[in-house]
Design an enzyme around this catalytic site. Structure first.
Site, PDB file in Angstrom:
ATOM      1  N   ASP A 123      45.038  37.255  47.499  1.00  0.00           N
ATOM      2  CA  ASP A 123      44.133  38.378  47.226  1.00  0.00           C
ATOM      3  C   ASP A 123      42.905  37.958  46.423  1.00  0.00           C
ATOM      4  OD1 ASP A 123      46.002  37.979  45.073  1.00  0.00           O
ATOM      5  OD2 ASP A 123      45.405  39.907  44.225  1.00  0.00           O
ATOM      6  N   GLU A 188      47.854  39.007  42.636  1.00  0.00           N
ATOM      7  CA  GLU A 188      47.608  38.311  41.368  1.00  0.00           C
ATOM      8  C   GLU A 188      46.448  38.933  40.614  1.00  0.00           C
ATOM      9  OE1 GLU A 188      46.131  35.381  38.474  1.00  0.00           O
ATOM     10  OE2 GLU A 188      45.031  36.281  40.143  1.00  0.00           O
ATOM     11  N   HIS A 464      34.680  35.936  40.095  1.00  0.00           N
ATOM     12  CA  HIS A 464      34.761  37.397  39.892  1.00  0.00           C
ATOM     13  C   HIS A 464      33.370  38.026  39.736  1.00  0.00           C
ATOM     14  CE1 HIS A 464      39.247  37.659  38.471  1.00  0.00           C
ATOM     15  NE2 HIS A 464      39.053  36.790  39.439  1.00  0.00           N
TER      16      HIS A 464
HETATM   17 ZN   LIG Z   1      42.941  33.391  40.767  1.00  0.00          ZN
END
Ligand SMILES: [Zn+2]
Length: 491
Positions: A123, A188, A464
């Site tokens: 993911d 995760e 991210h």
């Molecule tokens: Zn990671």
């Protein structure tokens, strides 16, 4: 106050003993390593880049909140893996766990060896398109050799390099002595792994598995100069911090915004948050961080900063408070290595612009040293903030045990890094984030976190964030690393 007197004491010791400490530092030389970098394996990096691009184009955003129904992307990734890595799918026993997680079992030739487990998560975090140079799920391969997109770093590149290495071995008719498990969780990123890693570990436990080692993401190859090491620095996460959330709540008289009566709940809460920032948990040396300091001390040098770090880290045992103080100030990363940290991540107040809230709340995300526990965190916060602020635990995941860095598995991993990268120094450290690996302790204590990619600070900020990308150079490095690592650790 205790810290102040500790630092003052160390400073006095420094004033008196500095010539001896200087000689100690000057005599602290790097260990002689007998490893030679192995030849570049024959790999087609353009094909690997194409594979990463295709994997990125499958938007496996974690199935939470508005993506709760994002099932098809995971099915698509499973089908894509089957098509792209036929040799592995020919040889391995494939198990789909809890609907979406994957566990591949590749039988080794020597049943006396305990299995090796390699982790990855399928993911990725969501990626709103704003600000990206290329759409985040386009998998764009640029002229200058980057693959853009969400998951290109975290962590489809890791998964793909691992699979490429095994696929190549099997295609050439090779095999591994040790049983290998490839475990790819699917939740995760939301920080839970309760649906993926937890179930996979349960599945392995039901099979009676005891593993020789587990390797997961976390840790990387970084520019050592930021820690005074004039080489690349490979950090192996040999434990990870605990983490959790707690809520601060202040209740006061609320009402119409036209006639405020200070202090309001918001103001009291704001003051409490500020106070918490100014009153961190005490800094500590854990056993593992002492080893990190020792390894770095041998290898620091080559610049004024390197000299300062060498002096400080070599004499950490004599000047523990002073060196902790240097770590606290040097960078957020070094600060996080010596203490439990707090970050205010969410705030709640009134639901309308003209309302004074009757209660104000804040979420504090904390990351605990391996020597601290939730009770320590709660006690510290309550003591600092007093009875006006209510403290409630929302979630708590304890820190992981520290792996044995004298174990053969660690030595083999270290050797693999030295054989894969030029001009590099390897050190174990405490991984300051969280990974799936923390669920695998029922199988072994020898759990290590390492991403075989060279990242600078700018690259790290892309994880991210926007314009996440992986270079072809990193795919070449990563695939070479896994080829070498699998030979050293599984053959
Ligand atoms: Zn990671």
């Amino acid at each position: 106050m205790k810290t102040f007197f500790g630092v003052l004491w160390d400073f006095l010791v420094l004033l008196i003993t500095w010539p001896i400490l200087l000689i100690r530092a000057l005599c602290n030389k790097p260990d002689k390593k007998d490893f030679a970098v192995v030849e570049e394996p024959e790999i087609d990096v353009d094909t690997i880049a194409q594979h990463l691009s295709e994997a990125v184009q499958i938007p496996t955003v974690s199935m939470v909140e508005e993506f709760v129904d994002n099932k098809q992307a995971f099915y698509d990734l499973h089908a894509w893996l089957e098509k792209t890595y036929p040799e592995i799918h020919k040889v391995a026993e494939k198990n789909v766990i809890n609907g979406f997680s994957l566990c591949y079992y590749i039988k080794g030739t020597d049943p006396s060896l305990k299995p090796g487990i390699f982790l990855s998560h399928q993911d990725v975090v969501p990626a709103p398109a704003d600000g990206w140079d290329y759409p985040p799920f386009s998998g764009k391969i640029t002229e200058d050799g980057f693959i853009y997109g969400r998951g290109s770093q975290d962590m489809k590149s890791h998964m793909i390099c691992l699979l490429e290495a095994i696929e190549k071995k099997l295609k050439e008719g090779g095999s591994y002595k040790r049983d290998i498990y490839l475990c790819f969780g699917h939740d995760e990123e939301p920080g839970t792994s309760f649906e993926g890693a937890k179930y996979i570990c349960q599945f392995l436990q039901n099979r009676g598995i005891k593993a020789e080692f587990v390797i997961d993401e976390g840790g990387a190859v970084v520019d050592g100069r930021m820690l005074g090491v004039p080489h690349s620095l490979a950090l192996i996460g040999a434990t990870e911090k605990g983490n959790g959330d707690l809520e601060l709540k202040v209740e006061r008289f609320g009402g119409h915004a036209s006639n405020p009566k200070p202090p309001t709940a918001d103001a009291v809460l704001g003051k409490a948050i500020y106070k918490l920032e100014k009153s961190p948990m005490p800094s500590k040396w854990t056993n593992l961080t002492k080893v990190t300091a020792k390894e770095l001390a041998k290898n620091c040098g080559g610049s004024a900063l390197g000299g300062v770090f060498k002096f400080a880290l070599t004499n950490r045992d004599v000047l523990p408070h002073l060196v902790k103080f240097v770590f606290t100030l040097a960078s957020p990363m070094t600060n996080a290595l010596v203490r439990t940290t707090f970050a205010t991540t969410m705030l709640w107040g009134a639901k309308a612009r003209n309302v004074i809230p009757g209660e104000a709340r804040a979420n504090i995300n904390y990351r605990m040293l391996t020597t601290d526990c939730y009770e320590d965190v709660e006690k510290h916060i309550k003591k600092k903030l007093g009875p006006e602020v209510q403290v409630t635990s929302i979630a708590n995941s304890p820190s992981s045990p520290e792996a044995d860095v004298t174990a053969q598995a660690y030595k083999n991993l270290e050797k693999s890094i030295y054989e894969s990268f030029d001009d590099i120094v390897v050190a174990p450290y405490m991984f300051i984030a969280a990974s799936d690996a923390r669920f695998y302790y029922p199988l072994t204590n020898d759990i290590f976190r390492f991403d075989p990619f060279l990242y600078d600070l700018e690259d790290q900020r892309r994880i991210h964030g926007i314009n996440e990308r992986c270079s072809k150079d990193n795919l070449r490095r990563g695939t070479k690393f896994f080829i070498v690592c699998l030979e050293n650790m599984c053959n």
